[in-house]
Design an enzyme around this catalytic site. Structure first.
Site, PDB file in Angstrom:
ATOM      1  N   CYS A  87      87.273 -34.771  40.881  1.00 27.16           N
ATOM      2  CA  CYS A  87      86.329 -35.633  40.162  1.00 27.16           C
ATOM      3  C   CYS A  87      85.915 -36.875  40.935  1.00 27.16           C
ATOM      4  O   CYS A  87      84.811 -37.384  40.751  1.00 27.16           O
ATOM      5  CB  CYS A  87      86.913 -36.031  38.807  1.00 27.16           C
ATOM      6  SG  CYS A  87      88.441 -37.015  38.902  1.00 27.16           S
ATOM      7  N   CYS A  94      97.346 -35.740  38.263  1.00 30.19           N
ATOM      8  CA  CYS A  94      96.501 -36.172  37.141  1.00 30.19           C
ATOM      9  C   CYS A  94      96.957 -35.536  35.834  1.00 30.19           C
ATOM     10  O   CYS A  94      97.048 -36.207  34.808  1.00 30.19           O
ATOM     11  CB  CYS A  94      95.049 -35.824  37.425  1.00 30.19           C
ATOM     12  SG  CYS A  94      93.906 -36.357  36.127  1.00 30.19           S
TER      13      CYS A  94
END
Length: 340
Positions: free
Chosen positions: A185, A92
């Site tokens: 997340c 990410c």
């Protein structure tokens, strides 16, 4: 005036970054990447927008849900299916926070980007932050080294998170006491098993065996286990058992003693270097909160290296990252492919 786009998560760290840069005379705006189509993501965008309104700066939203699904979530699931343990935060950071985000910043006319990471950039090189306990350089080794000269980490010299929160309170920022998020997340309630069950259609139970092949139990699916795991095995034995190997080919979870988790080295691929070269002697970490260990490296080809530690390391895990250091400088890293 230098123009900087701040990656705003809706949390206190990125909020203080924006406040400090504005105070230092940068022309700034905030931007939030929408990576998931859920309520938590929508709330983060609203929180970030509220912070930007408080600071009197523009706020942008970059919709990257499809890209995030393909490049991070699918990678996460696929890696578990291969009997490895992924590190999605590394991917990410590399592709989104310092990839797509920087591309969008340039389109908007911003020369610099800033985030709330605890790390330090100096002269285009990456170093530990002053807050060693929260240092995040381990997760940042995949950044393009040419990009580092355009990255700002204003929290690098903060040794105490409470000092960051006090600045937010002084600035009237609503997120000053917002709890830090340490979970992945896209995993609700940090429940990996439930998430993988909903994402994989061909999970197959199999045997739990000792190293000599003796069958002592059954597993629910190789995807649900990771190296070093002790709890949740559902097997009683004459000594404590740990997962020491995941045999995807034969659909086995292999267990053994704690000493079976100790290994002298590894082979890593997908090498990303932040330094011009990698010395033969390095310091290295095989997990973000692990100890720094001395090791020797040998290049096997242009994208693969062999790392031999001076001392055996516990629970080296395929799919995780090894990150290289020289004193307090991060030199780069790679993905663990094989354990030696």
């Amino acid at each position: 005036m230098k123009k900087c786009l701040v990656a705003m998560s809706g949390g206190v760290d990125s909020a203080v970054v924006a406040y400090l840069l504005k105070k230092d005379g940068y022309e700034i705006a905030g931007a939030t990447m929408s990576l998931l189509d859920n309520e938590a993501s929508k709330q983060a965008i609203m929180d970030a927008e509220d912070i930007c309104n408080t600071l009197g700066i523009k706020h942008y939203v970059f919709h990257l849900e499809k890209e995030f699904k393909m490049e991070v979530i699918d990678y996460f699931v696929k890696t578990y299916q291969e009997g490895k343990t992924p590190n999605p935060c590394v991917i990410c950071n590399q592709r989104f926070k310092f990839g797509y985000f920087y591309t969008e910043a340039k389109k908007l006319g911003y020369s610099y980007i800033a985030t709330g990471h605890y790390a330090k950039v100096k002269d285009g090189r990456l170093f530990f932050s002053k807050n060693f306990a929260k240092d995040q350089s381990y997760f940042l080794y995949g950044i393009d080294k040419e990009l580092l000269q355009y990255v700002l980490f204003p929290l690098a010299d903060f040794s105490n998170k409470e000092d960051v929160r006090k600045i937010a309170e002084t600035a009237g920022i609503s997120a000053s006491r917002k709890k830090d998020s340490e979970d992945i997340c896209f995993i609700p309630d940090n429940n990996y098993k439930t998430y993988l069950e909903s994402s994989i259609t061909n999970i197959t139970p199999g045997d739990i065996t000792l190293k000599d092949g003796k069958v002592i139990g059954r597993h629910e699916g190789v995807e649900f286990y990771t190296i070093g795991q002790r709890r949740g095995l559902g097997v009683a034995y004459s000594y404590p058992l740990y997962v020491v190997e995941l045999d995807r080919t034969n659909n086995r979870v292999i267990v053994g003693k704690n000493e079976d988790l100790m290994h002298q080295g590894l082979i890593a691929n997908n090498i990303q270097l932040l330094a011009d070269s990698l010395p033969e002697r390095i310091d290295a970490k095989v997990r973000s909160r692990g100890k720094m260990e001395q090791a020797s490296v040998i290049w096997l080809d242009d994208d693969k290296i062999k790392v031999t530690f001076d001392r055996k390391q516990r629970a080296i895990t395929k799919g995780q990252s090894i990150v290289f250091y020289s004193k307090d400088e991060c030199l780069g890293g790679g993905i663990i492919e094989e354990v030696i």
